[in-house]
Design an enzyme around this catalytic site. Structure first.
Site, PDB file in Angstrom:
ATOM      1  N   ASP A 121       0.809  -1.224   0.000  1.00 33.56           N
ATOM      2  CA  ASP A 121       0.000   0.000   0.000  1.00 33.56           C
ATOM      3  C   ASP A 121       0.841   1.273   0.000  1.00 33.56           C
ATOM      4  O   ASP A 121       0.624   2.162  -0.813  1.00 33.56           O
ATOM      5  CB  ASP A 121      -0.950   0.009   1.207  1.00 33.56           C
ATOM      6  CG  ASP A 121      -2.035  -1.052   1.082  1.00 33.56           C
ATOM      7  OD1 ASP A 121      -2.482  -1.287  -0.061  1.00 33.56           O
ATOM      8  OD2 ASP A 121      -2.412  -1.641   2.098  1.00 33.56           O
ATOM      9  N   ARG A 127       2.544   5.167  17.102  1.00 33.22           N
ATOM     10  CA  ARG A 127       2.151   6.264  16.204  1.00 33.22           C
ATOM     11  C   ARG A 127       2.744   7.599  16.613  1.00 33.22           C
ATOM     12  O   ARG A 127       3.272   8.318  15.767  1.00 33.22           O
ATOM     13  CB  ARG A 127       0.618   6.352  16.067  1.00 33.22           C
ATOM     14  CG  ARG A 127      -0.047   5.103  15.466  1.00 33.22           C
ATOM     15  CD  ARG A 127       0.713   4.506  14.307  1.00 33.22           C
ATOM     16  NE  ARG A 127       0.042   3.395  13.663  1.00 33.22           N
ATOM     17  CZ  ARG A 127       0.579   2.186  13.481  1.00 33.22           C
ATOM     18  NH1 ARG A 127       1.792   1.916  13.936  1.00 33.22           N
ATOM     19  NH2 ARG A 127      -0.079   1.240  12.852  1.00 33.22           N
ATOM     20  N   ASP A 160      -5.674   4.428  13.797  1.00 33.12           N
ATOM     21  CA  ASP A 160      -4.349   4.945  13.469  1.00 33.12           C
ATOM     22  C   ASP A 160      -4.381   6.245  12.670  1.00 33.12           C
ATOM     23  O   ASP A 160      -3.536   7.107  12.848  1.00 33.12           O
ATOM     24  CB  ASP A 160      -3.522   3.873  12.759  1.00 33.12           C
ATOM     25  CG  ASP A 160      -3.101   2.768  13.728  1.00 33.12           C
ATOM     26  OD1 ASP A 160      -2.876   3.092  14.910  1.00 33.12           O
ATOM     27  OD2 ASP A 160      -3.002   1.606  13.307  1.00 33.12           O
ATOM     28  N   SER A 176      -3.788  -8.339   8.380  1.00 37.56           N
ATOM     29  CA  SER A 176      -3.196  -7.013   8.506  1.00 37.56           C
ATOM     30  C   SER A 176      -2.412  -7.028   9.822  1.00 37.56           C
ATOM     31  O   SER A 176      -2.979  -7.278  10.879  1.00 37.56           O
ATOM     32  CB  SER A 176      -4.301  -5.955   8.548  1.00 37.56           C
ATOM     33  OG  SER A 176      -3.772  -4.763   9.073  1.00 37.56           O
TER      34      SER A 176
HETATM   35  N1  ARG Z   1      -6.500  -2.223  17.016  1.00 40.22           N
HETATM   36  C1  ARG Z   1      -5.199  -1.820  17.391  1.00 40.22           C
HETATM   37  C2  ARG Z   1      -5.159  -0.372  17.798  1.00 40.22           C
HETATM   38  O1  ARG Z   1      -6.012   0.370  17.426  1.00 40.22           O
HETATM   39  C3  ARG Z   1      -4.165  -2.138  16.354  1.00 40.22           C
HETATM   40  C4  ARG Z   1      -4.255  -1.381  15.051  1.00 40.22           C
HETATM   41  C5  ARG Z   1      -3.348  -1.865  13.954  1.00 40.22           C
HETATM   42  N2  ARG Z   1      -3.577  -3.242  13.703  1.00 40.22           N
HETATM   43  C6  ARG Z   1      -3.298  -3.932  12.592  1.00 40.22           C
HETATM   44  N3  ARG Z   1      -3.473  -5.221  12.630  1.00 40.22           N
HETATM   45  N4  ARG Z   1      -2.880  -3.383  11.488  1.00 40.22           N
HETATM   46  O2  ARG Z   1      -4.268   0.059  18.488  1.00 40.22           O
END
Ligand code: ARG
Length: 403
Positions: free
Chosen positions: A14, A95, A124, A175
């Site tokens: 991506d 992040r 995110d 993912s």
């Molecule tokens: N749900 C988790 C959060 O909001 C992880 C987000 C990213 N997860 C992923 N499998 N890409 O902190």
């Protein structure tokens, strides 16, 4: 001058396609920035070269591992941060450090726009954009997947059409987001929340059901930070890495959670965070032993609020900062040793010691050597219960039940 965009680059399909897509869409030059938060995947030089091959005018990898451990994971440990009492905020913690590096890159390269690869459905995107707005209110954000409808199929088609050097054979059904604090896995068959996770989902942890000898570890803390493991000095990063290996080998820190996203969706995620869970378990117990009761009780509420703020993308907010101040105070006495058994998917505390301990054998013992004056207890109870007893008497007098 041509406009410049700094892209949060992971090396995956991506964000690789996003380089060319953003250039087409905006006419801007794209600078790809990958941030190493201990995700331990591909060689980072390979990632850099791929970004350049995909058309980035510049690309680099920022090593943020120590910074991530010291400035993001350590505050989370001091807070015993567990969203919904269980999730150690793996992605939510990374992040803000990525944001810091994106903002620095934008300043350095004179970029006015920051781009990320998030969809419009998750947490995110919020963490990136609120973080960027907080650190650099003048920058604007774009998210090609969300804003330019860059779906997976269209991304693959774009990669083929423009001959991008991306192999599509590593088509994971999941993912995945990972860093040194842990790993998050979603999508695929996991979206049916009745489906149990299969071993295939895990990589930081071994199957806890496999019989193996237990492991015993002693973690030494100073002011809330782990400073030694089995007597050997460690940095925060080393503490996490060592415990990822040892607790991971015992299947510690697996988690299957349906969680409340900030955007209102309930979603299911599988996590594994062996080091984080071992450290938090040890730290929580040392708080129990070394922190005065009222501060300790208050700290539990702070911990929950801190976790929600960080989950919700408010790392750089005034309340989060203020709570960090309180947590630093709370952690001032959190020093000493915790002994733990790592086994069968669990980290179990079996011993505690240290100069800051508030545990007093004389006060606690039921054997000889008792120093607690039990005769004082009766009067204490009468007065402690006086106000509710008065209310109960009144209710009884007026024929109401108080039970
Ligand atoms: N749900 C988790 C959060 O909001 C992880 C987000 C990213 N997860 C992923 N499998 N890409 O902190």
């Amino acid at each position: 001058m041509t406009e410049r965009v700094v892209l949060a680059y992971s090396g995956g399909l991506d964000t690789s396609v996003a380089i060319g897509w953003i250039a087409e869409e905006t006419g801007a030059e794209v600078i790809a920035v990958a941030v190493d938060v201990g995700q331990d995947g591909e060689d980072l030089e390979v990632i850099r070269d791929r970004a350049l091959a995909c058309g980035a005018v510049d690309a680099y990898v920022a090593d943020a591992r120590e910074e991530f451990a010291d400035e993001y994971c350590l505050p989370a440990l001091k807070a015993d941060a567990l969203y919904l009492d269980r999730y150690p905020l793996v992605s939510a913690l990374s992040r803000p450090v990525i944001v810091k590096h994106l903002v620095a890159a934008a300043k350095q390269h004179g970029a006015t726009i920051v781009a990320h690869g998030c969809t419009g459905k998750g947490n995110d995107q919020v963490r990136f954009e609120v973080g960027i707005a907080n650190l650099a209110p003048d920058l604007t954000c774009i998210a090609p997947v969300r804003d330019y409808a860059m779906t997976r199929d269209k991304a693959i088609e774009f990669a083929e059409r423009t001959g991008l050097p991306i192999s599509q054979n590593k088509k994971s059904p999941y993912s995945i987001d990972q860093n040194v604090w842990g790993r998050a896995v979603e999508t695929g068959f996991l979206e049916d929340i009745w489906n149990g996770p299969i071993e295939d989902v895990y990589s930081y942890t071994q199957d806890p059901a496999i019989p193996r000898p237990q492991d015993e570890v002693v973690i030494t803390f100073e002011a809330g930070a782990p400073i030694a493991i089995d007597g050997e000095k460690v940095t925060m990063l080393q503490a996490i890495q060592k415990l990822n290996a040892r607790a991971g080998a015992q299947g510690v820190g697996r988690l299957d959670l349906v969680e409340d996203r900030l955007v209102g969706i309930k979603s299911r995620e599988i996590y594994e965070a062996p080091g984080a869970i071992a450290l938090i378990t040890a730290h929580q117990e040392l708080v129990n032993v070394t922190v005065e009761r009222e501060l300790s009780r208050f700290g539990r509420g702070v911990s929950q609020r801190w976790s929600e703020l960080v989950y919700d993308g408010l790392w750089y907010s005034p309340l989060k900062r203020a709570l960090d101040g309180l947590l630093d105070d709370l952690n001032a006495t959190v020093s000493g040793d915790i002994r733990m058994t790592l086994h069968g998917g669990r980290a179990v505390v079996t011993g505690r010691r240290g100069d800051e301990s508030l545990y007093d054998f004389g006060l606690a013992t039921y054997d000889t050597g008792d120093t607690f004056d039990q005769s004082q207890a009766k009067g204490f109870i009468d007065i402690w219960g006086l106000s509710s007893t008065m209310a109960a008497r009144r209710d009884q007098r007026l024929g109401r039940s108080s039970g």
